[in-house]
Design a protein around this motif. Structure first.
Motif, PDB file in Angstrom:
ATOM      1  N   CYS A   5       0.744  -1.172   0.039  1.00 22.28           N
ATOM      2  CA  CYS A   5       0.019  -0.073   0.034  1.00 22.28           C
ATOM      3  C   CYS A   5       0.844   1.214   0.065  1.00 22.28           C
ATOM      4  O   CYS A   5       0.606   2.293  -0.913  1.00 22.28           O
ATOM      5  CB  CYS A   5      -0.907  -0.086   1.123  1.00 22.28           C
ATOM      6  SG  CYS A   5      -2.430  -1.250   1.200  1.00 22.28           S
ATOM      7  N   ARG A   6       1.797   1.206   0.880  1.00 26.00           N
ATOM      8  CA  ARG A   6       2.890   2.410   0.892  1.00 26.00           C
ATOM      9  C   ARG A   6       3.407   2.545  -0.291  1.00 26.00           C
ATOM     10  O   ARG A   6       3.612   3.588  -0.898  1.00 26.00           O
ATOM     11  CB  ARG A   6       3.868   2.336   2.057  1.00 26.00           C
ATOM     12  CG  ARG A   6       3.310   2.523   3.312  1.00 26.00           C
ATOM     13  CD  ARG A   6       4.249   2.420   4.387  1.00 26.00           C
ATOM     14  NE  ARG A   6       3.794   2.703   5.756  1.00 26.00           N
ATOM     15  CZ  ARG A   6       4.165   1.890   6.749  1.00 26.00           C
ATOM     16  NH1 ARG A   6       5.037   1.106   6.681  1.00 26.00           N
ATOM     17  NH2 ARG A   6       3.433   2.254   7.905  1.00 26.00           N
ATOM     18  N   CYS A   7       4.040   1.633  -1.021  1.00 22.48           N
ATOM     19  CA  CYS A   7       4.623   1.807  -2.409  1.00 22.48           C
ATOM     20  C   CYS A   7       3.647   2.139  -3.477  1.00 22.48           C
ATOM     21  O   CYS A   7       4.257   3.150  -4.119  1.00 22.48           O
ATOM     22  CB  CYS A   7       5.102   0.214  -2.633  1.00 22.48           C
ATOM     23  SG  CYS A   7       5.773   0.184  -4.601  1.00 22.48           S
ATOM     24  N   TYR A   8       2.652   1.789  -3.283  1.00 19.66           N
ATOM     25  CA  TYR A   8       1.473   2.217  -4.407  1.00 19.66           C
ATOM     26  C   TYR A   8       1.056   3.696  -4.090  1.00 19.66           C
ATOM     27  O   TYR A   8       1.172   4.616  -5.363  1.00 19.66           O
ATOM     28  CB  TYR A   8       0.156   1.491  -4.485  1.00 19.66           C
ATOM     29  CG  TYR A   8       0.621   0.119  -4.829  1.00 19.66           C
ATOM     30  CD1 TYR A   8       1.393  -0.364  -5.751  1.00 19.66           C
ATOM     31  CD2 TYR A   8      -0.079  -0.947  -4.049  1.00 19.66           C
ATOM     32  CE1 TYR A   8       1.760  -1.840  -6.249  1.00 19.66           C
ATOM     33  CE2 TYR A   8       0.137  -2.497  -4.357  1.00 19.66           C
ATOM     34  CZ  TYR A   8       0.795  -2.717  -5.439  1.00 19.66           C
ATOM     35  OH  TYR A   8       1.129  -4.218  -5.799  1.00 19.66           O
ATOM     36  N   GLU A   9       0.977   4.177  -2.982  1.00 21.06           N
ATOM     37  CA  GLU A   9       0.593   5.481  -2.644  1.00 21.06           C
ATOM     38  C   GLU A   9       1.747   6.307  -2.896  1.00 21.06           C
ATOM     39  O   GLU A   9       1.426   7.594  -3.488  1.00 21.06           O
ATOM     40  CB  GLU A   9       0.410   5.541  -1.219  1.00 21.06           C
ATOM     41  CG  GLU A   9      -1.315   4.999  -0.678  1.00 21.06           C
ATOM     42  CD  GLU A   9      -1.499   4.789   0.673  1.00 21.06           C
ATOM     43  OE1 GLU A   9      -0.649   4.978   1.428  1.00 21.06           O
ATOM     44  OE2 GLU A   9      -2.622   4.703   0.834  1.00 21.06           O
ATOM     45  N   LYS A  10       3.088   5.721  -2.653  1.00 17.07           N
ATOM     46  CA  LYS A  10       4.336   6.727  -2.907  1.00 17.07           C
ATOM     47  C   LYS A  10       4.409   7.168  -4.357  1.00 17.07           C
ATOM     48  O   LYS A  10       4.709   8.066  -4.851  1.00 17.07           O
ATOM     49  CB  LYS A  10       5.528   5.765  -2.369  1.00 17.07           C
ATOM     50  CG  LYS A  10       6.704   6.754  -2.574  1.00 17.07           C
ATOM     51  CD  LYS A  10       7.971   5.607  -2.055  1.00 17.07           C
ATOM     52  CE  LYS A  10       9.116   5.735  -2.889  1.00 17.07           C
ATOM     53  NZ  LYS A  10      10.081   5.009  -2.311  1.00 17.07           N
ATOM     54  N   ILE A  11       3.853   6.304  -5.348  1.00 14.62           N
ATOM     55  CA  ILE A  11       3.997   6.592  -6.639  1.00 14.62           C
ATOM     56  C   ILE A  11       2.480   7.227  -7.317  1.00 14.62           C
ATOM     57  O   ILE A  11       2.407   7.127  -8.385  1.00 14.62           O
ATOM     58  CB  ILE A  11       4.568   5.548  -7.517  1.00 14.62           C
ATOM     59  CG1 ILE A  11       3.537   4.150  -7.462  1.00 14.62           C
ATOM     60  CG2 ILE A  11       5.778   5.183  -7.211  1.00 14.62           C
ATOM     61  CD1 ILE A  11       3.974   2.996  -8.286  1.00 14.62           C
ATOM     62  N   GLY A  12       1.838   7.460  -6.378  1.00 17.66           N
ATOM     63  CA  GLY A  12       0.655   8.274  -6.875  1.00 17.66           C
ATOM     64  C   GLY A  12      -0.687   7.439  -6.911  1.00 17.66           C
ATOM     65  O   GLY A  12      -1.940   8.008  -7.451  1.00 17.66           O
ATOM     66  N   PHE A  13      -0.838   6.376  -6.389  1.00 18.27           N
ATOM     67  CA  PHE A  13      -2.103   5.542  -6.414  1.00 18.27           C
ATOM     68  C   PHE A  13      -2.937   6.000  -5.406  1.00 18.27           C
ATOM     69  O   PHE A  13      -2.300   6.342  -4.175  1.00 18.27           O
ATOM     70  CB  PHE A  13      -1.912   3.974  -6.096  1.00 18.27           C
ATOM     71  CG  PHE A  13      -1.549   3.301  -7.517  1.00 18.27           C
ATOM     72  CD1 PHE A  13      -2.634   2.866  -8.092  1.00 18.27           C
ATOM     73  CD2 PHE A  13      -0.193   2.996  -7.885  1.00 18.27           C
ATOM     74  CE1 PHE A  13      -2.397   2.006  -9.278  1.00 18.27           C
ATOM     75  CE2 PHE A  13      -0.149   2.494  -8.999  1.00 18.27           C
ATOM     76  CZ  PHE A  13      -1.190   1.901  -9.612  1.00 18.27           C
ATOM     77  N   HIS A  14      -4.222   6.089  -5.363  1.00 14.19           N
ATOM     78  CA  HIS A  14      -5.178   6.589  -4.275  1.00 14.19           C
ATOM     79  C   HIS A  14      -6.285   5.496  -4.190  1.00 14.19           C
ATOM     80  O   HIS A  14      -6.708   4.859  -5.102  1.00 14.19           O
ATOM     81  CB  HIS A  14      -5.750   7.935  -4.660  1.00 14.19           C
ATOM     82  CG  HIS A  14      -4.910   8.991  -5.022  1.00 14.19           C
ATOM     83  ND1 HIS A  14      -4.332   9.749  -3.887  1.00 14.19           N
ATOM     84  CD2 HIS A  14      -4.308   9.321  -5.978  1.00 14.19           C
ATOM     85  CE1 HIS A  14      -3.249  10.532  -4.263  1.00 14.19           C
ATOM     86  NE2 HIS A  14      -3.514  10.458  -5.766  1.00 14.19           N
ATOM     87  N   ARG A  15      -6.726   5.215  -2.921  1.00 14.60           N
ATOM     88  CA  ARG A  15      -7.402   4.287  -2.506  1.00 14.60           C
ATOM     89  C   ARG A  15      -8.881   4.895  -2.962  1.00 14.60           C
ATOM     90  O   ARG A  15      -9.391   6.065  -2.512  1.00 14.60           O
ATOM     91  CB  ARG A  15      -7.711   4.078  -0.953  1.00 14.60           C
ATOM     92  CG  ARG A  15      -6.313   3.174  -0.380  1.00 14.60           C
ATOM     93  CD  ARG A  15      -6.480   3.135   1.068  1.00 14.60           C
ATOM     94  NE  ARG A  15      -5.209   2.766   1.678  1.00 14.60           N
ATOM     95  CZ  ARG A  15      -4.851   2.644   2.872  1.00 14.60           C
ATOM     96  NH1 ARG A  15      -5.857   2.953   3.726  1.00 14.60           N
ATOM     97  NH2 ARG A  15      -3.470   2.506   3.240  1.00 14.60           N
ATOM     98  N   ILE A  16      -9.766   3.983  -3.534  1.00 11.95           N
ATOM     99  CA  ILE A  16     -11.055   4.685  -4.038  1.00 11.95           C
ATOM    100  C   ILE A  16     -12.256   3.894  -3.606  1.00 11.95           C
ATOM    101  O   ILE A  16     -13.157   4.203  -3.414  1.00 11.95           O
ATOM    102  CB  ILE A  16     -11.012   4.658  -5.570  1.00 11.95           C
ATOM    103  CG1 ILE A  16     -10.819   3.152  -6.351  1.00 11.95           C
ATOM    104  CG2 ILE A  16     -10.097   5.704  -6.266  1.00 11.95           C
ATOM    105  CD1 ILE A  16     -11.232   3.389  -7.878  1.00 11.95           C
ATOM    106  N   ALA A  17     -11.928   2.613  -3.064  1.00 18.45           N
ATOM    107  CA  ALA A  17     -12.917   1.756  -2.625  1.00 18.45           C
ATOM    108  C   ALA A  17     -12.260   0.650  -1.906  1.00 18.45           C
ATOM    109  O   ALA A  17     -11.030   0.245  -1.748  1.00 18.45           O
ATOM    110  CB  ALA A  17     -13.684   1.202  -3.559  1.00 18.45           C
ATOM    111  N   GLU A  18     -13.220  -0.141  -1.308  1.00 16.68           N
ATOM    112  CA  GLU A  18     -12.671  -1.433  -0.484  1.00 16.68           C
ATOM    113  C   GLU A  18     -13.579  -2.557  -0.705  1.00 16.68           C
ATOM    114  O   GLU A  18     -14.874  -2.311  -0.752  1.00 16.68           O
ATOM    115  CB  GLU A  18     -12.630  -1.300   0.980  1.00 16.68           C
ATOM    116  CG  GLU A  18     -12.005  -2.178   1.885  1.00 16.68           C
ATOM    117  CD  GLU A  18     -11.840  -2.004   3.239  1.00 16.68           C
ATOM    118  OE1 GLU A  18     -11.830  -2.728   4.249  1.00 16.68           O
ATOM    119  OE2 GLU A  18     -11.577  -0.843   3.743  1.00 16.68           O
ATOM    120  N   ARG A  19     -13.088  -3.646  -1.287  1.00 17.71           N
ATOM    121  CA  ARG A  19     -13.799  -5.027  -1.363  1.00 17.71           C
ATOM    122  C   ARG A  19     -13.816  -5.898  -0.125  1.00 17.71           C
ATOM    123  O   ARG A  19     -12.577  -6.307  -0.127  1.00 17.71           O
ATOM    124  CB  ARG A  19     -13.457  -5.506  -2.837  1.00 17.71           C
ATOM    125  CG  ARG A  19     -13.629  -4.683  -3.770  1.00 17.71           C
ATOM    126  CD  ARG A  19     -13.828  -5.568  -5.083  1.00 17.71           C
ATOM    127  NE  ARG A  19     -14.147  -4.943  -6.365  1.00 17.71           N
ATOM    128  CZ  ARG A  19     -13.659  -4.844  -7.514  1.00 17.71           C
ATOM    129  NH1 ARG A  19     -12.527  -5.657  -7.847  1.00 17.71           N
ATOM    130  NH2 ARG A  19     -14.349  -4.256  -8.427  1.00 17.71           N
TER     131      ARG A  19
END
Length: 150
Positions: free
Chosen positions: A115-129
């Motif tokens: 999660c930290r890796c993805y957020e660091k490169i600009g991903f944002h959480r948009i939902a939870e399954r």
């Protein structure tokens, strides 16, 4: 740090990717699933290589303006060295070349490092399954808009 090079994923790599999947995940994609994805016209991927060994990979599918990260992993002894980030950056360039405008992925809510890796490169959480990976194994759906990188 050992030298790492990056190249396009080739059909012969599927066997090695399947082995790395088994090392990295409790519920890995099997060889048949990986080969099936690789055979899809919308699929593309890249591998990270150290010496003669594949130590990381990313596999994606791009349909119209949206690409999905289907597979991504880095061998444990190479983690936290920027390999996943580099694989994704290379894949983002290919996505843009194909006309993609955004990238989507699912990640286990308990996988804090990913999660930290993805957020660091600009991903944002948009939902939870809920229960995406099985009973009580939830996933975040994350998105990165590539137009922001222009």
């Amino acid at each position: 740090m050992r030298e790492v090079t990056y190249r396009e994923w080739e059909k012969a790599d599927c066997v090695f990717v399947a082995e790395l999947e088994k090392q990295c995940f409790d519920d890995p994609w099997n060889l048949g699933m990986i080969e099936s994805s690789f055979s899809d016209n919308c699929f593309f991927g890249y591998v990270a290589v150290s010496g003669e060994e594949i130590i990381g990979y990313v596999g994606m599918s791009c349909v119209f303006e949206t690409a999905d990260v289907l597979l991504i992993a880095v061998r444990e002894d190479f983690r936290k060295s920027g390999i996943a980030t580099e694989l994704l950056k290379i894949a983002f360039e290919k996505t843009k070349a194909l006309g993609g405008e955004r990238v989507m992925l699912e990640v286990d809510t308990k996988n804090v490092a990913a999660c930290r890796c993805y957020e660091k490169i600009g991903f944002h959480r948009i939902a939870e399954r809920k229960n995406y990976y099985g009973e009580s194994k939830d996933a975040y759906i994350m998105e990165k808009v590539l137009l922001n990188d222009l």
